[in-house]
Design a protein around this motif. Structure first.
Motif, PDB file in Angstrom:
ATOM      1  N   GLY A 124       0.817  -1.256   0.106  1.00 12.50           N
ATOM      2  CA  GLY A 124       0.027   0.475  -0.405  1.00 12.50           C
ATOM      3  C   GLY A 124       1.205   1.426  -0.151  1.00 12.50           C
ATOM      4  N   SER A 125       2.186   1.292   0.580  1.00 12.04           N
ATOM      5  CA  SER A 125       2.532   2.580   0.510  1.00 12.04           C
ATOM      6  C   SER A 125       3.717   2.755  -0.840  1.00 12.04           C
ATOM      7  CB  SER A 125       3.770   2.365   1.940  1.00 12.04           C
ATOM      8  OG  SER A 125       5.015   3.631   2.147  1.00 12.04           O
ATOM      9  N   VAL A 126       3.430   1.926  -1.216  1.00 13.68           N
ATOM     10  CA  VAL A 126       4.732   2.250  -3.038  1.00 13.68           C
ATOM     11  C   VAL A 126       2.830   2.204  -3.769  1.00 13.68           C
ATOM     12  CG1 VAL A 126       5.420   1.235  -5.244  1.00 13.68           C
ATOM     13  CG2 VAL A 126       6.183   0.451  -2.839  1.00 13.68           C
ATOM     14  N   ILE A 127       1.923   1.672  -3.652  1.00 16.64           N
ATOM     15  CA  ILE A 127       0.511   2.556  -4.216  1.00 16.64           C
ATOM     16  C   ILE A 127       0.583   3.670  -3.951  1.00 16.64           C
ATOM     17  CG2 ILE A 127      -1.104   1.691  -5.373  1.00 16.64           C
ATOM     18  CD1 ILE A 127      -0.224  -1.573  -5.382  1.00 16.64           C
ATOM     19  N   ASP A 128       0.513   4.331  -2.871  1.00 18.18           N
ATOM     20  CA  ASP A 128      -0.439   5.468  -2.760  1.00 18.18           C
ATOM     21  C   ASP A 128       1.101   6.846  -3.116  1.00 18.18           C
ATOM     22  OD1 ASP A 128      -2.601   3.815  -1.783  1.00 18.18           O
ATOM     23  OD2 ASP A 128      -2.029   4.959   0.689  1.00 18.18           O
ATOM     24  N   THR A 129       2.299   6.036  -2.425  1.00 19.16           N
ATOM     25  CA  THR A 129       2.558   6.947  -3.246  1.00 19.16           C
ATOM     26  C   THR A 129       3.155   7.223  -4.141  1.00 19.16           C
ATOM     27  OG1 THR A 129       4.489   6.329  -1.535  1.00 19.16           O
ATOM     28  CG2 THR A 129       5.644   7.267  -3.321  1.00 19.16           C
ATOM     29  N   ALA A 130       2.963   6.672  -4.960  1.00 17.54           N
ATOM     30  CA  ALA A 130       2.585   7.315  -7.071  1.00 17.54           C
ATOM     31  C   ALA A 130       1.255   7.603  -7.269  1.00 17.54           C
ATOM     32  CB  ALA A 130       2.227   5.519  -7.732  1.00 17.54           C
ATOM     33  N   LYS A 131      -0.145   7.065  -6.235  1.00 16.85           N
ATOM     34  CA  LYS A 131      -0.490   7.976  -6.716  1.00 16.85           C
ATOM     35  C   LYS A 131      -0.835   9.196  -5.941  1.00 16.85           C
ATOM     36  CE  LYS A 131      -5.281   4.977  -5.231  1.00 16.85           C
ATOM     37  NZ  LYS A 131      -5.328   4.245  -3.331  1.00 16.85           N
ATOM     38  N   ALA A 132       0.077   9.646  -4.993  1.00 16.60           N
ATOM     39  CA  ALA A 132       0.184  11.537  -4.708  1.00 16.60           C
ATOM     40  C   ALA A 132       1.372  11.308  -5.455  1.00 16.60           C
ATOM     41  CB  ALA A 132       0.614  11.133  -3.372  1.00 16.60           C
ATOM     42  N   ALA A 133       1.968  11.316  -6.283  1.00 13.97           N
ATOM     43  CA  ALA A 133       2.355  11.177  -6.944  1.00 13.97           C
ATOM     44  C   ALA A 133       2.096  12.013  -8.198  1.00 13.97           C
ATOM     45  CB  ALA A 133       4.084  10.707  -7.257  1.00 13.97           C
ATOM     46  N   VAL A 134       0.857  10.956  -8.733  1.00 15.56           N
ATOM     47  CA  VAL A 134       0.296  11.376  -9.535  1.00 15.56           C
ATOM     48  C   VAL A 134      -0.109  12.819 -10.077  1.00 15.56           C
ATOM     49  CG1 VAL A 134      -2.452  11.073 -11.029  1.00 15.56           C
ATOM     50  CG2 VAL A 134      -0.500   8.987 -10.744  1.00 15.56           C
ATOM     51  N   ILE A 135      -0.720  13.834  -8.795  1.00 13.08           N
ATOM     52  CA  ILE A 135      -1.016  14.688  -8.083  1.00 13.08           C
ATOM     53  C   ILE A 135       0.096  15.438  -8.952  1.00 13.08           C
ATOM     54  CG2 ILE A 135      -1.745  16.335  -6.257  1.00 13.08           C
ATOM     55  CD1 ILE A 135      -3.045  14.154  -4.611  1.00 13.08           C
ATOM     56  N   LEU A 136       1.500  15.149  -8.454  1.00 16.88           N
ATOM     57  CA  LEU A 136       1.882  16.925  -8.566  1.00 16.88           C
ATOM     58  C   LEU A 136       2.689  15.721 -10.362  1.00 16.88           C
ATOM     59  CD1 LEU A 136       4.509  16.260  -5.583  1.00 16.88           C
ATOM     60  CD2 LEU A 136       2.930  17.257  -5.913  1.00 16.88           C
ATOM     61  N   MET A 137       2.363  15.261 -10.975  1.00 16.90           N
ATOM     62  CA  MET A 137       2.442  15.250 -12.213  1.00 16.90           C
ATOM     63  C   MET A 137       1.338  16.302 -13.267  1.00 16.90           C
ATOM     64  SD  MET A 137       3.452  11.507 -12.479  1.00 16.90           S
ATOM     65  CE  MET A 137       4.185  11.353 -14.300  1.00 16.90           C
ATOM     66  N   ILE A 138       0.146  16.176 -12.203  1.00 15.92           N
ATOM     67  CA  ILE A 138      -0.942  16.850 -12.929  1.00 15.92           C
ATOM     68  C   ILE A 138      -0.391  18.088 -12.004  1.00 15.92           C
ATOM     69  CG2 ILE A 138      -3.581  16.808 -13.206  1.00 15.92           C
ATOM     70  CD1 ILE A 138      -3.366  14.581 -12.257  1.00 15.92           C
ATOM     71  N   GLU A 139      -0.556  18.872 -10.907  1.00 14.07           N
ATOM     72  CA  GLU A 139      -0.006  19.981 -11.221  1.00 14.07           C
ATOM     73  C   GLU A 139       1.147  21.173 -10.387  1.00 14.07           C
ATOM     74  OE1 GLU A 139      -3.653  21.025  -9.908  1.00 14.07           O
ATOM     75  OE2 GLU A 139      -4.929  18.742 -10.436  1.00 14.07           O
TER      76      GLU A 139
END
Ligand SMILES: [Fe+2]
Length: 392
Positions: A102-117
């Protein structure tokens, strides 16, 4: 139990489940228009050869792995997400593949926010995140069967400065594709199989007792509980049991789908708090708190909680046909206590590093955790403190 008057249900992620399905991950990435992939993982997963298996699977499509970010710790934090985003930007990645728990997958999900914003992750905290641009493709390959993060809408990221766990939530954050491949979970050691498996069980039970529960999630959660009851002890005893590993991946995913739509309650609120303040692993905290939280919720008779837990007892395989709701519910709770023991999980918060003088502080955080608001009733500070003391 009164049903929520209005609800939405969605599963944004495509879910693929098969032995060796990661062999076709490149083809799946090509289908969702990813071409330059940053692989997000941790050192343990990399050492076990699981990241390489996924990199090899990339050859099935016209995609390129432009970098590997392997620095995700067990409870990922804001600074790690920033570093992951920097790795994506500096390598020109247009998509992510996360391979891990979960920690790895959540890191990628949060990184998606920064890739957009762009900018600072803390600037994008809100009840529901609304992307201002196109969401990059993200394929998640879970190496544990617990969080269901490969299909959930939330990323849980620790903020070490505030000593809290932050929740970033949006259906847009659910990975584009979730690939459930039991062969990448066979090396998971028994203690992690146990704690992550009980996290999945907690998701199913909390989705059922949540104020936001609804019939679609109820059905998914009850079947998830049935699969966990049959496969978790098997996967714990024999990690190479592919059928048990597959059923655990499926049930964890079902728990994730159920709680993404119906949410979780007091048990997760309390587990987040002890995790944020004292680093107690999420699955372990849930295992300790689950029976106590269920006992606490038995008081919500009008909300139908004992009747719900009778259904839990049935899904656990107990014969409760002739029992009233509360008797059946208590049998379910005792069964879960025995399951925890069978899986070698701790029974008390005092066994896992929570200091007694920290109980008030964790209660304060639990009271303001978003999950608490989805629990039936409105638990008071003193009641939650008392519950922590019981579990201590
Ligand atoms: Fe959880």
């Amino acid at each position: 139990m009164a049903m929520v008057e209005w609800f939405e249900f969605q599963i944004p992620s495509k879910i693929i489940c098969a032995e060796h399905c990661v062999d076709s991950i490149g083809m799946e990435m090509e289908k969702v228009d990813g071409s330059k992939v940053l692989l997000v993982t941790d050192k343990g997963v990399e050492k076990a050869g699981l990241a390489q298996a996924v990199i090899d699977g990339m050859e099935s499509g016209n995609v390129e792995v432009v970098g590997v970010f392997n620095e995700v710790p067990p409870n990922s934090e804001v600074k790690i997400v920033q570093k992951c985003f920097e790795a994506a930007s500096s390598n020109g990645a247009d998509s992510l593949v996360s391979v891990g728990g979960g920690s790895v997958i959540d890191t990628a999900k949060a990184a998606v926010i920064l890739m957009i914003e762009g900018g600072d992750l803390l600037d994008h905290q809100s009840a529901v995140y609304v992307p201002s641009g196109a969401v990059p493709p993200h394929i998640a390959v879970p190496t544990t069967a617990g969080t269901g993060s490969e299909s959930t809408f939330a990323a849980v990221i620790a903020d070490h400065e505030q000593k809290m766990k932050l929740i970033f939530q949006s259906p847009e954050l659910a990975p584009t594709v979730a690939m459930l491949d039991p062969t990448v979970t066979t090396t998971l050691p028994p203690h992690l199989t146990a704690s992550t498996g009980i996290d999945a069980l907690t998701h199913c039970i909390e989705a059922l007792h949540s104020e936001m529960h609804e019939p679609i999630c109820d059905g998914i959660a009850l079947h998830g509980i049935k699969l966990i009851a049959s496969s978790l002890p098997r996967a714990f005893k024999d990690g190479s049991d592919i059928e048990a590993r597959t059923l655990m991946l499926l049930s964890a995913n079902m728990g994730g789908v159920a709680f993404s739509n119906a949410f979780v309650g007091i048990i997760h609120a309390m587990a987040h708090s002890v995790g944020g303040k004292f680093g107690i692993p999420h699955g372990v905290a849930n295992a300790i708190l689950l029976p106590y939280g269920m006992e606490f919720n038995l008081r919500y008779v009008e909300e139908g909680i004992p009747a719900k837990y009778k259904m839990v007892a049935e899904s656990l395989g107990l014969d409760v046909r002739n029992d009233d709701d509360e008797t059946a519910a208590r049998k379910a709770i005792e069964h879960i206590r025995k399951l925890n023991l069978e899986l070698g999980l701790p029974q008390r918060l005092s066994e896992v590093g929570l200091p007694e003088d920290g109980l008030e502080a964790v209660t304060e955080d639990a009271m303001i955790d978003g999950c608490m608001f989805n629990n039936p009733g409105e638990p008071e500070f003193d009641e939650v403190l008392e519950l922590y003391k019981k579990a201590f």
